[in-house]
Scaffold this active site. Structure first.
Site, PDB file in Angstrom:
ATOM      1  N   LYS A 135      64.091  68.348  60.469  1.00 37.50           N
ATOM      2  CA  LYS A 135      65.158  68.996  59.699  1.00 37.50           C
ATOM      3  C   LYS A 135      66.490  68.257  59.714  1.00 37.50           C
ATOM      4  O   LYS A 135      67.542  68.848  59.515  1.00 37.50           O
ATOM      5  CB  LYS A 135      65.378  70.462  60.144  1.00 37.50           C
ATOM      6  CG  LYS A 135      64.158  71.338  60.099  1.00 37.50           C
ATOM      7  CD  LYS A 135      63.433  71.292  58.791  1.00 37.50           C
ATOM      8  CE  LYS A 135      64.183  71.905  57.635  1.00 37.50           C
ATOM      9  NZ  LYS A 135      63.431  71.712  56.369  1.00 37.50           N
ATOM     10  N   THR A 136      66.441  66.977  59.956  1.00 37.53           N
ATOM     11  CA  THR A 136      67.700  66.225  59.953  1.00 37.53           C
ATOM     12  C   THR A 136      67.786  65.302  58.735  1.00 37.53           C
ATOM     13  O   THR A 136      68.780  64.607  58.557  1.00 37.53           O
ATOM     14  CB  THR A 136      67.815  65.353  61.223  1.00 37.53           C
ATOM     15  OG1 THR A 136      66.667  64.508  61.280  1.00 37.53           O
ATOM     16  CG2 THR A 136      67.910  66.192  62.479  1.00 37.53           C
ATOM     17  N   THR A 139      62.634  63.004  56.205  1.00 35.99           N
ATOM     18  CA  THR A 139      61.735  62.788  55.057  1.00 35.99           C
ATOM     19  C   THR A 139      62.472  61.985  53.981  1.00 35.99           C
ATOM     20  O   THR A 139      61.897  61.068  53.379  1.00 35.99           O
ATOM     21  CB  THR A 139      61.255  64.139  54.474  1.00 35.99           C
ATOM     22  OG1 THR A 139      60.839  64.970  55.553  1.00 35.99           O
ATOM     23  CG2 THR A 139      60.111  63.952  53.505  1.00 35.99           C
ATOM     24  N   GLY A 354      66.206  72.925  44.959  1.00 33.15           N
ATOM     25  CA  GLY A 354      66.982  72.844  46.189  1.00 33.15           C
ATOM     26  C   GLY A 354      66.554  73.926  47.176  1.00 33.15           C
ATOM     27  O   GLY A 354      66.104  74.992  46.775  1.00 33.15           O
ATOM     28  N   LYS A 356      67.061  76.894  49.214  1.00 34.73           N
ATOM     29  CA  LYS A 356      68.139  77.894  49.114  1.00 34.73           C
ATOM     30  C   LYS A 356      67.979  78.968  50.194  1.00 34.73           C
ATOM     31  O   LYS A 356      66.958  79.632  50.265  1.00 34.73           O
ATOM     32  CB  LYS A 356      68.103  78.546  47.728  1.00 34.73           C
ATOM     33  CG  LYS A 356      68.580  77.600  46.649  1.00 34.73           C
ATOM     34  CD  LYS A 356      68.866  78.321  45.351  1.00 34.73           C
ATOM     35  CE  LYS A 356      69.315  77.356  44.290  1.00 34.73           C
ATOM     36  NZ  LYS A 356      68.282  76.409  43.896  1.00 34.73           N
TER      37      LYS A 356
HETATM   38  P1  A3P Z   1      66.724  71.783  54.247  1.00 36.86           P
HETATM   39  O1  A3P Z   1      65.258  71.817  53.964  1.00 36.86           O
HETATM   40  O2  A3P Z   1      67.118  72.779  55.251  1.00 36.86           O
HETATM   41  O3  A3P Z   1      67.578  71.803  53.021  1.00 36.86           O
HETATM   42  P2  A3P Z   1      63.477  66.640  57.520  1.00 36.86           P
HETATM   43  O4  A3P Z   1      62.846  65.891  56.436  1.00 36.86           O
HETATM   44  O5  A3P Z   1      63.919  65.785  58.664  1.00 36.86           O
HETATM   45  O6  A3P Z   1      62.672  67.813  57.997  1.00 36.86           O
HETATM   46  O7  A3P Z   1      64.856  67.231  56.920  1.00 36.86           O
HETATM   47  C1  A3P Z   1      64.904  68.091  55.814  1.00 36.86           C
HETATM   48  C2  A3P Z   1      66.352  68.173  55.376  1.00 36.86           C
HETATM   49  O8  A3P Z   1      66.739  66.914  54.810  1.00 36.86           O
HETATM   50  C3  A3P Z   1      66.645  69.174  54.287  1.00 36.86           C
HETATM   51  O9  A3P Z   1      67.023  70.369  54.919  1.00 36.86           O
HETATM   52  C4  A3P Z   1      67.799  68.515  53.506  1.00 36.86           C
HETATM   53  O10 A3P Z   1      69.000  69.208  53.717  1.00 36.86           O
HETATM   54  C5  A3P Z   1      67.942  67.117  54.129  1.00 36.86           C
HETATM   55  N1  A3P Z   1      68.176  66.035  53.185  1.00 36.86           N
HETATM   56  C6  A3P Z   1      69.041  65.031  53.373  1.00 36.86           C
HETATM   57  N2  A3P Z   1      69.052  64.204  52.328  1.00 36.86           N
HETATM   58  C7  A3P Z   1      68.162  64.673  51.443  1.00 36.86           C
HETATM   59  C8  A3P Z   1      67.715  64.227  50.151  1.00 36.86           C
HETATM   60  N3  A3P Z   1      68.210  63.141  49.580  1.00 36.86           N
HETATM   61  N4  A3P Z   1      66.799  64.968  49.533  1.00 36.86           N
HETATM   62  C9  A3P Z   1      66.298  66.061  50.120  1.00 36.86           C
HETATM   63  N5  A3P Z   1      66.677  66.516  51.327  1.00 36.86           N
HETATM   64  C10 A3P Z   1      67.593  65.825  51.993  1.00 36.86           C
END
Ligand code: A3P
Length: 402
Positions: A135-136, A139, A354, A356
């Site tokens: 969640k940082t 991905t 997005g 939400k």
């Molecule tokens: P949320 O799903 O809470 O919005 P990870 O891939 O490490 O699990 O992290 C997911 C988080 O990556 C998402 O949190 C989102 O806020 C963040 N993020 C940062 N840059 C992004 C991008 N370009 N596209 C999608 N998500 C992004």
């Protein structure tokens, strides 16, 4: 299967005359050389072989008879043996840390390379790992990395949400052949960069030691956001994936649960909050990897200005050619994220819409600011020691304290 010493006896040698370096080399090894020293310096010597090599021929008999003879003539060592099970028990009492296997790269040692099958390669191993935490934005980081012409990732494992999760789970016991099969064969070993992203590696107790044993030269990328936001995003993620505990209890209930709370809330709380103790996990990675192989990225900056972050990442990895992300990333107003711009001018974003959910309640935020206060101070000291800049969210959290 017990670990064994590498004794210098090649398991594909069948005949005395064929011993690498000639029979004299074998005799030297027995009479004071490597084989003798192996027995002398190890409380238990375990020799394993294929029956066809030592069993059907006199090389093994010759070797071990002469070795036993040499040892009993020239030392006071008492040679002893036990049936396999008892021997294993004795061995693991002496070496409890070896109960768990620790895979190393077979190609790092010439002797291993010589007996490694010709069809096998050690080139299907990653040059760097993206270790999360979850969640940082890891991905998004992976997606951006894959845009680079010299970077490829492991094939995606469907069971573990597209992640390999080798070093932190029981997948590790499948062995390194299993792991290597998950990577493509690089077309150019020096210029191609393979990687894998498993965001549960970051807080794992086992992952740093295991990763360093197999991939001692690998670079490690980690990405941090405010641990309070990370905990909240993670909770929302669990809820969206219908985790029954997250659906029944509010975020505040989960983070503030006390010792006597039901086991399911405590377990969810632990998984929610523990990865945010960044300093503890980073220190663990740093006991296994040198500082210059670790890069700490600011997840908030990746979200705001990915092209700048990707420039730094390219420098750190030493990957060529330099890829210009500012031309191939575009900000999608509707989604609120940076997305990949294809040649046809279409955008490819990570999520179809997005994510939400309501913002975190102030009560929960101040609870978490207090909870992460000391760990954040420790993190700032660590980053200072590493000569890495403090991310803006960390500076803001530290200001709240003073
Ligand atoms: P949320 O799903 O809470 O919005 P990870 O891939 O490490 O699990 O992290 C997911 C988080 O990556 C998402 O949190 C989102 O806020 C963040 N993020 C940062 N840059 C992004 C991008 N370009 N596209 C999608 N998500 C992004």
């Amino acid at each position: 299967v017990l670990p064994r010493q590498t004794c210098g006896l090649f398991t594909h040698t069948i005949y005395y005359q064929d011993y690498p370096g000639g029979p004299k080399a074998l005799d030297n090894s027995i009479m004071g050389g490597e084989l003798f020293l192996t027995v002398l310096l190890n409380p238990i010597s375990v020799f394993m072989t294929h029956l066809s090599n030592y069993g059907n021929d006199r090389l093994g008999l010759y070797t071990f008879l002469h070795l036993a003879d040499f040892i009993s003539t020239w030392t006071h060592l008492q040679l002893d043996t036990l049936p396999p099970l008892q021997l294993a028990q004795r061995y693991f009492t002496l070496f409890p840390q070896q109960r768990q296997p620790l895979w190393q790269n077979p190609c790092d040692d010439k002797r291993h390379r010589d007996i490694w099958s010709k069809e096998k390669t050690c080139d299907r191993l990653p040059k760097f790992l993206v270790i999360g935490p979850q969640k940082t934005g890891s991905t998004a980081l992976s997606l951006f990395l894959l845009m680079h012409p010299s970077i490829s990732s492991s094939f995606l494992g469907p069971r573990t949400y597209g992640e390999v999760q080798f070093f932190n789970t029981n997948n590790y016991h499948q062995g390194i052949d299993w792991y290597m099969e998950l990577f493509p064969l690089p077309s150019n070993v020096t210029s191609d960069f393979l990687f894998e992203k498993s965001s549960a590696y970051f807080p794992s107790e086992d992952a740093p030691r295991r990763a360093a044993a197999l991939l001692p030269k690998a670079k490690i990328l980690t990405m941090l956001i405010n641990p309070s936001d990370r905990a909240y995003n993670w909770y929302q993620h669990q809820k969206a994936h219908e985790d029954s505990t997250a659906s029944r209890f509010s975020f505040y209930d989960v983070i503030s649960a006390q010792h006597g709370a039901p086991a399911d809330i405590r377990s969810l709380q632990n998984r929610c909050l523990t990865p945010g103790l960044y300093h503890t996990h980073l220190e663990r990675w740093l006991t296994h990897y040198p500082v210059n192989q670790l890069m700490v990225l600011d997840g908030q900056q990746l979200r705001r200005d990915p092209a700048a972050v990707m420039d730094e990442v390219q420098k750190f990895l030493g990957v060529t050619p330099h890829y210009n992300y500012s031309q191939t990333l575009t900000f999608d107003q509707q989604k609120g994220f940076w997305c990949q711009l294809s040649e046809e001018g279409k955008t490819k974003c990570l999520w179809s819409e997005g994510q939400k959910y309501p913002p975190m309640e102030p009560e929960a935020r101040s609870y978490l600011s207090r909870y992460y206060r000391e760990p954040n101070i420790d993190l700032s000291k660590l980053l200072h020691r590493l000569g890495q800049p403090l991310p803006s969210w960390l500076r803001e959290e530290l200001q709240k304290i003073s």
